[in-house]
Design a protein around this motif. Structure first.
Motif, PDB file in Angstrom:
ATOM      1  N   LEU A  77      33.514  19.620  26.099  1.00  0.00           N
ATOM      2  CA  LEU A  77      34.752  18.849  26.228  1.00  0.00           C
ATOM      3  C   LEU A  77      35.412  18.705  24.868  1.00  0.00           C
ATOM      4  N   LYS A  78      36.728  18.803  24.855  1.00  0.00           N
ATOM      5  CA  LYS A  78      37.496  18.590  23.631  1.00  0.00           C
ATOM      6  C   LYS A  78      37.416  17.115  23.260  1.00  0.00           C
ATOM      7  N   CYS A  79      37.418  16.830  21.947  1.00  0.00           N
ATOM      8  CA  CYS A  79      37.256  15.454  21.506  1.00  0.00           C
ATOM      9  C   CYS A  79      37.928  15.274  20.152  1.00  0.00           C
ATOM     10  N   ASP A  80      38.507  14.103  19.937  1.00  0.00           N
ATOM     11  CA  ASP A  80      39.032  13.761  18.627  1.00  0.00           C
ATOM     12  C   ASP A  80      37.874  13.862  17.630  1.00  0.00           C
ATOM     13  N   PRO A  81      38.082  14.478  16.460  1.00  0.00           N
ATOM     14  CA  PRO A  81      36.978  14.681  15.514  1.00  0.00           C
ATOM     15  C   PRO A  81      36.225  13.406  15.129  1.00  0.00           C
ATOM     16  N   GLU A  82      36.917  12.306  14.906  1.00  0.00           N
ATOM     17  CA  GLU A  82      36.229  11.059  14.550  1.00  0.00           C
ATOM     18  C   GLU A  82      35.416  10.519  15.722  1.00  0.00           C
ATOM     19  N   ASP A  83      35.988  10.593  16.907  1.00  0.00           N
ATOM     20  CA  ASP A  83      35.264  10.150  18.099  1.00  0.00           C
ATOM     21  C   ASP A  83      34.054  11.044  18.352  1.00  0.00           C
ATOM     22  N   ALA A  84      34.205  12.339  18.077  1.00  0.00           N
ATOM     23  CA  ALA A  84      33.097  13.273  18.293  1.00  0.00           C
ATOM     24  C   ALA A  84      31.887  12.866  17.456  1.00  0.00           C
ATOM     25  N   LEU A  85      32.114  12.556  16.207  1.00  0.00           N
ATOM     26  CA  LEU A  85      31.011  12.133  15.332  1.00  0.00           C
ATOM     27  C   LEU A  85      30.378  10.835  15.817  1.00  0.00           C
ATOM     28  N   ARG A  86      31.210   9.879  16.209  1.00  0.00           N
ATOM     29  CA  ARG A  86      30.704   8.598  16.702  1.00  0.00           C
ATOM     30  C   ARG A  86      29.866   8.784  17.963  1.00  0.00           C
ATOM     31  N   LEU A  87      30.378   9.574  18.901  1.00  0.00           N
ATOM     32  CA  LEU A  87      29.663   9.797  20.158  1.00  0.00           C
ATOM     33  C   LEU A  87      28.328  10.496  19.931  1.00  0.00           C
TER      34      LEU A  87
END
Length: 118
Positions: free
Chosen positions: A50-60
């Protein structure tokens, strides 16, 4: 979440389509010709990119180690591989919707208006 529910979720978005450009075993869900979800729906465990905002990707990834990882065979900054069955269904729905919304936001304005998403 089952593969059938994941497929229904992805296809439930406006103008979403399922294609098989990598062969019959890999579902690619697109909107406006751009991919927002990719996965082998018969794989065990069930995972989806799934595509994800880069900052959210790291957090998740930090919040769900081993269940949300950098996107397999994808741009690791913008894509996550999500282990669907191991995460709560509401979180999976939110991640799929966020992916769809990110892709729609990148479409030309005319296409967004046709989707009723200015």
């Amino acid at each position: 979440m089952t593969p059938e529910r994941l497929r229904a979720l992805c296809l439930g978005f406006t103008a979403a389509v399922e294609e098989f450009p990598f062969g019959p075993g890999t579902s690619v869900f697109k909107v406006g010709g751009r991919m927002f979800a990719l996965g082998a729906l018969d794989a065990r465990p069930l995972t989806v990119n799934l595509k994800c905002d880069p900052e959210d990707a790291l957090r998740l990834r930090a919040e769900h180690p081993g269940l949300i990882a950098p996107g397999y065979h994808m741009n690791k900054r913008h894509w996550n591989t999500v282990t669907v069955g191991a995460l709560p269904a509401p979180l999976v729905r939110e991640l799929v919707e966020d992916s769809y919304d990110l892709v729609v936001a990148g479409l030309p304005r005319a296409d967004r208006l046709r989707l009723d998403r200015p």
